[in-house]
Motif scaffolding. Structure first.
Motif, PDB file in Angstrom:
ATOM      1  N   MET A   1      32.032  70.157  15.607  1.00  0.00           N
ATOM      2  CA  MET A   1      32.618  69.487  16.777  1.00  0.00           C
ATOM      3  C   MET A   1      33.803  70.300  17.296  1.00  0.00           C
ATOM      4  O   MET A   1      34.587  70.820  16.517  1.00  0.00           O
ATOM      5  N   ALA A   2      33.865  70.389  18.588  1.00  0.00           N
ATOM      6  CA  ALA A   2      34.967  71.156  19.186  1.00  0.00           C
ATOM      7  C   ALA A   2      36.294  70.442  18.965  1.00  0.00           C
ATOM      8  O   ALA A   2      36.366  69.218  18.899  1.00  0.00           O
ATOM      9  N   LYS A   3      37.295  71.244  18.827  1.00  0.00           N
ATOM     10  CA  LYS A   3      38.646  70.702  18.702  1.00  0.00           C
ATOM     11  C   LYS A   3      39.518  71.397  19.722  1.00  0.00           C
ATOM     12  O   LYS A   3      39.332  72.574  20.003  1.00  0.00           O
ATOM     13  N   TYR A   4      40.439  70.660  20.247  1.00  0.00           N
ATOM     14  CA  TYR A   4      41.340  71.250  21.228  1.00  0.00           C
ATOM     15  C   TYR A   4      42.774  71.115  20.751  1.00  0.00           C
ATOM     16  O   TYR A   4      43.164  70.089  20.198  1.00  0.00           O
ATOM     17  N   GLU A   5      43.512  72.188  21.008  1.00  0.00           N
ATOM     18  CA  GLU A   5      44.926  72.165  20.673  1.00  0.00           C
ATOM     19  C   GLU A   5      45.718  72.043  21.970  1.00  0.00           C
ATOM     20  O   GLU A   5      45.494  72.797  22.921  1.00  0.00           O
ATOM     21  N   ILE A   6      46.612  71.082  21.992  1.00  0.00           N
ATOM     22  CA  ILE A   6      47.425  70.814  23.184  1.00  0.00           C
ATOM     23  C   ILE A   6      48.854  71.264  22.902  1.00  0.00           C
ATOM     24  O   ILE A   6      49.446  70.849  21.907  1.00  0.00           O
ATOM     25  N   LYS A   7      49.363  72.082  23.794  1.00  0.00           N
ATOM     26  CA  LYS A   7      50.742  72.554  23.605  1.00  0.00           C
ATOM     27  C   LYS A   7      51.511  72.458  24.905  1.00  0.00           C
ATOM     28  O   LYS A   7      50.957  72.657  25.982  1.00  0.00           O
ATOM     29  N   VAL A   8      52.791  72.171  24.788  1.00  0.00           N
ATOM     30  CA  VAL A   8      53.683  72.239  25.948  1.00  0.00           C
ATOM     31  C   VAL A   8      54.669  73.375  25.704  1.00  0.00           C
ATOM     32  O   VAL A   8      55.312  73.434  24.654  1.00  0.00           O
ATOM     33  N   ASN A   9      54.742  74.280  26.658  1.00  0.00           N
ATOM     34  CA  ASN A   9      55.740  75.341  26.579  1.00  0.00           C
ATOM     35  C   ASN A   9      57.082  74.750  26.998  1.00  0.00           C
ATOM     36  O   ASN A   9      57.310  74.467  28.178  1.00  0.00           O
ATOM     37  N   LYS A  10      57.944  74.552  26.043  1.00  0.00           N
ATOM     38  CA  LYS A  10      59.208  73.859  26.322  1.00  0.00           C
ATOM     39  C   LYS A  10      60.132  74.666  27.223  1.00  0.00           C
ATOM     40  O   LYS A  10      60.989  74.107  27.894  1.00  0.00           O
ATOM     41  N   LYS A  11      59.956  75.973  27.244  1.00  0.00           N
ATOM     42  CA  LYS A  11      60.791  76.797  28.127  1.00  0.00           C
ATOM     43  C   LYS A  11      60.377  76.593  29.584  1.00  0.00           C
ATOM     44  O   LYS A  11      61.194  76.680  30.493  1.00  0.00           O
ATOM     45  N   GLU A  12      59.080  76.348  29.787  1.00  0.00           N
ATOM     46  CA  GLU A  12      58.583  76.181  31.155  1.00  0.00           C
ATOM     47  C   GLU A  12      58.720  74.739  31.639  1.00  0.00           C
ATOM     48  O   GLU A  12      58.864  74.502  32.841  1.00  0.00           O
ATOM     49  N   CYS A  13      58.638  73.781  30.734  1.00  0.00           N
ATOM     50  CA  CYS A  13      58.673  72.365  31.118  1.00  0.00           C
ATOM     51  C   CYS A  13      59.992  72.021  31.799  1.00  0.00           C
ATOM     52  O   CYS A  13      61.063  72.360  31.298  1.00  0.00           O
ATOM     53  N   ILE A  14      59.886  71.359  32.968  1.00  0.00           N
ATOM     54  CA  ILE A  14      61.092  70.956  33.699  1.00  0.00           C
ATOM     55  C   ILE A  14      61.356  69.458  33.541  1.00  0.00           C
ATOM     56  O   ILE A  14      62.215  68.896  34.218  1.00  0.00           O
ATOM     57  N   GLY A  15      60.596  68.810  32.677  1.00  0.00           N
ATOM     58  CA  GLY A  15      60.858  67.402  32.379  1.00  0.00           C
ATOM     59  C   GLY A  15      60.580  66.442  33.519  1.00  0.00           C
ATOM     60  O   GLY A  15      61.192  65.378  33.597  1.00  0.00           O
ATOM     61  N   CYS A  16      59.633  66.796  34.391  1.00  0.00           N
ATOM     62  CA  CYS A  16      59.362  65.951  35.562  1.00  0.00           C
ATOM     63  C   CYS A  16      58.674  64.638  35.188  1.00  0.00           C
ATOM     64  O   CYS A  16      58.720  63.675  35.942  1.00  0.00           O
ATOM     65  N   GLY A  17      57.998  64.610  34.057  1.00  0.00           N
ATOM     66  CA  GLY A  17      57.344  63.380  33.603  1.00  0.00           C
ATOM     67  C   GLY A  17      55.963  63.144  34.156  1.00  0.00           C
ATOM     68  O   GLY A  17      55.321  62.138  33.813  1.00  0.00           O
ATOM     69  N   ALA A  18      55.465  64.044  34.998  1.00  0.00           N
ATOM     70  CA  ALA A  18      54.145  63.837  35.610  1.00  0.00           C
ATOM     71  C   ALA A  18      53.046  63.707  34.552  1.00  0.00           C
ATOM     72  O   ALA A  18      52.144  62.872  34.683  1.00  0.00           O
ATOM     73  N   CYS A  19      53.133  64.488  33.512  1.00  0.00           N
ATOM     74  CA  CYS A  19      52.093  64.431  32.476  1.00  0.00           C
ATOM     75  C   CYS A  19      52.099  63.084  31.750  1.00  0.00           C
ATOM     76  O   CYS A  19      51.049  62.591  31.349  1.00  0.00           O
ATOM     77  N   THR A  20      53.279  62.494  31.599  1.00  0.00           N
ATOM     78  CA  THR A  20      53.353  61.209  30.890  1.00  0.00           C
ATOM     79  C   THR A  20      52.761  60.082  31.732  1.00  0.00           C
ATOM     80  O   THR A  20      52.269  59.094  31.189  1.00  0.00           O
ATOM     81  N   VAL A  21      52.804  60.250  33.054  1.00  0.00           N
ATOM     82  CA  VAL A  21      52.184  59.268  33.946  1.00  0.00           C
ATOM     83  C   VAL A  21      50.668  59.426  33.899  1.00  0.00           C
ATOM     84  O   VAL A  21      49.922  58.448  33.893  1.00  0.00           O
ATOM     85  N   GLN A  22      50.235  60.665  33.829  1.00  0.00           N
ATOM     86  CA  GLN A  22      48.809  60.988  33.883  1.00  0.00           C
ATOM     87  C   GLN A  22      48.089  60.677  32.572  1.00  0.00           C
ATOM     88  O   GLN A  22      46.923  60.333  32.573  1.00  0.00           O
ATOM     89  N   CYS A  23      48.811  60.812  31.459  1.00  0.00           N
ATOM     90  CA  CYS A  23      48.144  60.733  30.162  1.00  0.00           C
ATOM     91  C   CYS A  23      49.091  60.177  29.105  1.00  0.00           C
ATOM     92  O   CYS A  23      50.204  60.691  28.941  1.00  0.00           O
ATOM     93  N   ASP A  24      48.620  59.156  28.401  1.00  0.00           N
ATOM     94  CA  ASP A  24      49.499  58.523  27.399  1.00  0.00           C
ATOM     95  C   ASP A  24      49.630  59.349  26.124  1.00  0.00           C
ATOM     96  O   ASP A  24      50.294  58.922  25.177  1.00  0.00           O
ATOM     97  N   ASN A  25      49.015  60.526  26.097  1.00  0.00           N
ATOM     98  CA  ASN A  25      49.226  61.402  24.934  1.00  0.00           C
ATOM     99  C   ASN A  25      50.509  62.227  25.071  1.00  0.00           C
ATOM    100  O   ASN A  25      50.852  62.981  24.176  1.00  0.00           O
TER     101      ASN A  25
END
Ligand code: SF4
Length: 64
Positions: A1-25
Protein backbone atom coordinates in the motif's frame (compact mmCIF):
# COMPACT_ATOMS: atom_id res chain seq x y z
CA UNK A 1 0.00 0.00 0.00
CA UNK A 2 1.25 3.44 -0.86
CA UNK A 3 2.25 5.72 1.92
CA UNK A 4 2.61 9.44 1.78
CA UNK A 5 4.79 11.67 3.85
CA UNK A 6 3.45 15.14 4.56
CA UNK A 7 5.86 17.90 5.46
CA UNK A 8 5.63 21.62 6.02
CA UNK A 9 8.71 23.68 5.31
CA UNK A 10 8.68 25.92 8.36
CA UNK A 11 11.00 28.45 6.74
CA UNK A 12 8.55 28.94 3.88
CA UNK A 13 5.32 28.80 5.91
CA UNK A 14 3.88 32.27 6.57
CA UNK A 15 1.28 31.01 9.04
CA UNK A 16 -1.71 32.08 6.95
CA UNK A 17 -3.80 29.15 8.21
CA UNK A 18 -5.25 28.27 4.80
CA UNK A 19 -4.18 24.65 5.12
CA UNK A 20 -5.90 24.30 8.50
CA UNK A 21 -9.16 25.50 6.94
CA UNK A 22 -8.76 23.11 4.02
CA UNK A 23 -7.72 20.03 5.98
CA UNK A 24 -8.08 18.99 9.60
CA UNK A 25 -4.72 17.21 9.44
CA UNK A 26 -3.01 20.59 9.80
CA UNK A 27 -2.71 22.81 12.83
CA UNK A 28 -0.89 26.00 13.65
CA UNK A 29 1.60 26.21 16.46
CA UNK A 30 3.72 29.28 17.17
CA UNK A 31 2.61 30.79 13.87
CA UNK A 32 3.66 27.83 11.74
CA UNK A 33 1.64 24.95 10.39
CA UNK A 34 2.44 21.31 10.84
CA UNK A 35 0.67 18.06 10.01
CA UNK A 36 -0.90 16.19 12.92
CA UNK A 37 -0.10 12.96 11.08
CA UNK A 38 3.01 13.15 8.91
CA UNK A 39 2.47 9.71 7.36
CA UNK A 40 -0.84 8.77 5.79
CA UNK A 41 -2.05 6.01 3.51
CA UNK A 42 -4.76 8.13 1.88
CA UNK A 43 -3.94 11.65 0.73
CA UNK A 44 -7.47 12.98 1.10
CA UNK A 45 -7.58 16.65 2.03
CA UNK A 46 -3.80 16.82 2.48
CA UNK A 47 -3.54 17.34 -1.26
CA UNK A 48 -6.08 20.18 -1.11
CA UNK A 49 -4.03 21.79 1.65
CA UNK A 50 -0.88 21.57 -0.45
CA UNK A 51 -2.74 23.05 -3.43
CA UNK A 52 -4.10 25.97 -1.43
CA UNK A 53 -0.85 26.93 0.31
CA UNK A 54 0.13 30.31 -1.16
CA UNK A 55 3.86 29.73 -0.76
CA UNK A 56 4.03 26.04 -1.66
CA UNK A 57 5.36 25.09 1.76
CA UNK A 58 3.53 21.75 1.96
CA UNK A 59 5.44 18.89 0.40
CA UNK A 60 3.94 15.49 -0.21
CA UNK A 61 6.16 12.59 -1.13
CA UNK A 62 5.09 9.07 -1.95
CA UNK A 63 7.00 6.40 -0.13
CA UNK A 64 7.25 3.01 -1.67
FE1 SF4 B 1 1.77 27.76 6.22
FE2 SF4 B 1 1.02 27.16 3.73
FE3 SF4 B 1 -0.43 26.34 5.80
FE4 SF4 B 1 -0.39 28.92 5.16
S1 SF4 B 1 -1.23 27.24 3.91
S2 SF4 B 1 -0.21 28.06 7.24
S3 SF4 B 1 1.73 29.15 4.46
S4 SF4 B 1 1.68 25.70 5.29
Amino acid sequence: MAKYEIKVNKKECIGCGACTVQCDNFELEDGKAHPKKSEVTELGCNKDAADVCPVGAIKITEKK
